[in-house]
Design a protein around this motif. Structure first.
Motif, PDB file in Angstrom:
ATOM      1  N   ARG A   1      83.109  26.606  31.340  1.00 17.80           N
ATOM      2  CA  ARG A   1      82.276  25.162  31.693  1.00 17.80           C
ATOM      3  C   ARG A   1      80.683  25.483  31.218  1.00 17.80           C
ATOM      4  NH1 ARG A   1      82.155  21.879  35.889  1.00 17.80           N
ATOM      5  NH2 ARG A   1      82.895  19.740  33.933  1.00 17.80           N
TER       6      ARG A   1
ATOM      7  N   LYS B   1      79.641  16.234  40.521  1.00 22.86           N
ATOM      8  CA  LYS B   1      79.425  15.409  40.510  1.00 22.86           C
ATOM      9  C   LYS B   1      81.287  14.600  40.810  1.00 22.86           C
ATOM     10  CE  LYS B   1      76.952  14.975  36.574  1.00 22.86           C
ATOM     11  NZ  LYS B   1      77.175  14.965  35.026  1.00 22.86           N
ATOM     12  N   GLU B   2      82.170  16.110  40.768  1.00 24.95           N
ATOM     13  CA  GLU B   2      83.373  15.970  40.796  1.00 24.95           C
ATOM     14  C   GLU B   2      83.795  15.380  42.959  1.00 24.95           C
ATOM     15  OE1 GLU B   2      87.313  18.300  39.349  1.00 24.95           O
ATOM     16  OE2 GLU B   2      85.888  18.633  41.051  1.00 24.95           O
TER      17      GLU B   2
ATOM     18  N   SER C   1      80.755  24.952  36.491  1.00 26.35           N
ATOM     19  CA  SER C   1      80.076  24.242  37.526  1.00 26.35           C
ATOM     20  C   SER C   1      81.384  24.614  37.824  1.00 26.35           C
ATOM     21  CB  SER C   1      79.463  23.151  38.716  1.00 26.35           C
ATOM     22  OG  SER C   1      79.841  22.164  37.501  1.00 26.35           O
TER      23      SER C   1
ATOM     24  N   GLN D   1      79.360  24.756  42.873  1.00 24.56           N
ATOM     25  CA  GLN D   1      80.358  23.787  43.412  1.00 24.56           C
ATOM     26  C   GLN D   1      80.322  22.644  42.348  1.00 24.56           C
ATOM     27  OE1 GLN D   1      83.543  22.473  44.934  1.00 24.56           O
ATOM     28  NE2 GLN D   1      83.485  20.554  44.141  1.00 24.56           N
ATOM     29  N   ASP D   2      81.157  21.605  41.650  1.00 21.31           N
ATOM     30  CA  ASP D   2      80.619  20.578  40.640  1.00 21.31           C
ATOM     31  C   ASP D   2      80.458  19.550  41.328  1.00 21.31           C
ATOM     32  OD1 ASP D   2      81.640  18.365  38.994  1.00 21.31           O
ATOM     33  OD2 ASP D   2      82.144  19.744  37.245  1.00 21.31           O
TER      34      ASP D   2
ATOM     35  N   CYS E   1      77.716  30.994  36.325  1.00 17.35           N
ATOM     36  CA  CYS E   1      78.531  29.713  37.677  1.00 17.35           C
ATOM     37  C   CYS E   1      77.357  29.124  38.481  1.00 17.35           C
ATOM     38  CB  CYS E   1      79.415  30.177  38.212  1.00 17.35           C
ATOM     39  SG  CYS E   1      80.297  28.927  39.367  1.00 17.35           S
TER      40      CYS E   1
ATOM     41  N   ALA F   1      78.504  22.043  32.049  1.00 15.29           N
ATOM     42  CA  ALA F   1      78.564  21.975  33.438  1.00 15.29           C
ATOM     43  C   ALA F   1      77.584  23.472  33.933  1.00 15.29           C
ATOM     44  CB  ALA F   1      79.501  21.431  33.711  1.00 15.29           C
TER      45      ALA F   1
ATOM     46  N   THR G   1      85.171  22.982  39.309  1.00 15.01           N
ATOM     47  CA  THR G   1      86.105  21.752  39.495  1.00 15.01           C
ATOM     48  C   THR G   1      87.059  22.518  40.545  1.00 15.01           C
ATOM     49  OG1 THR G   1      87.132  22.747  37.314  1.00 15.01           O
ATOM     50  CG2 THR G   1      85.307  20.540  37.336  1.00 15.01           C
TER      51      THR G   1
END
Length: 264
Positions: A22, A69-70, A28, A66-67, A63, A25, A30
């Protein structure tokens, strides 16, 4: 395999490379990526054709953890999934890395933060690109460590340094990471993938049954008495002494030839 895959899996020379994918992003995590990674790690552990594993990221980051936004979106929607992710995803992922019965190498190609850094700490070896950095970002978002970081980091750098890095949430660049013992090597960015593949292939051609026992006795010794560690070593040597790899190594030594290991 397509560019849309959040996790790319590639095999070569007995090495399975898992690439978090990803890049926009910063890789991160998901729910989808965590579930895919856990399944892939378990699959690699069960596959006898896989004799070493590489974990890396695509783009400019290893990495970013943690994402968020989600994470925020799910919390705002009243979904309790973010509150379960440590038990359902992070803990099993780290356990899968630590318990992997073959060597796991983290090829840290950029930023490794939060759970992403913790995944790297859980691997057996960490090779960093010059651009790599590590960040224990948990305190910055009002959280404590997860993904085994409280266990792995202090075993790498000691309690005092681990506390400093977690409390201050201070980034560590690749040069400092090498000085602290967070990584075993730092290589130029453009050389990372090839260098790690060469190292992993060398391990894959080695006595993988012995590697599994080495990992096991190290983990036991890290949390046991001397007598318990001695007993674990004795039991491991008993098992390894009966392997074809041990007989092959001894015979090759006597015959002055290079051994051929099968992992059995």
């Amino acid at each position: 395999m397509t560019s849309e895959d959040v996790l790319q899996v590639a095999d070569a020379d007995g090495v399975r490379t898992l690439t978090l994918n990803r890049p926009k992003a910063y890789n991160s995590l998901t729910v989808e990526l965590k579930e895919r990674l856990l399944a892939a790690l378990r699959g690699a552990a069960a596959d006898d054709t896989v004799r070493a594993v590489v974990l890396t990221g695509s783009g400019k980051a290893f990495c970013a953890g943690q994402d968020l936004k989600e994470h925020v979106g799910l919390l705002q929607a009243g979904d309790s999934a973010p509150l379960r992710t440590v038990a359902e995803h992070y803990n099993p992922i780290v356990r899968a890395i630590v318990d992997m019965p073959k060597p796991v190498i983290a090829a840290v190609n950029g930023t490794a933060a939060g759970a992403g850094a913790a995944f790297g700490y859980a691997c057996d070896l960490r090779i960093a690109a010059s651009s790599a950095s590590f960040l224990m970002a948990f305190a910055g978002v009002g959280l404590g460590p997860d993904s085994g970081a409280s266990w792995t980091l202090q075993r790498l750098v000691g309690y005092g340094r681990a506390a400093e890095l977690m409390l201050l949430a201070r980034p560590v660049d690749s040069a400092e990471a090498l000085r602290l013992g967070l990584v075993s090597e730092v290589v130029a960015d453009e050389e990372l993938a090839a260098h790690v593949q060469e190292l992993a292939a060398k391990l894959a051609a080695g006595p993988t049954a012995a590697y599994a026992e080495i990992k096991g006795v190290l983990t036991t010794a890290a949390e046991s008495t001397l007598d318990e560690a001695l007993a674990a070593e004795d039991a491991a040597q008993g098992r390894l002494g009966a392997t074809a790899d041990h007989r092959e190594a001894v015979e090759a030594f006597v015959s002055k030839r290079t051994p051929t290991f099968t992992g059995k």
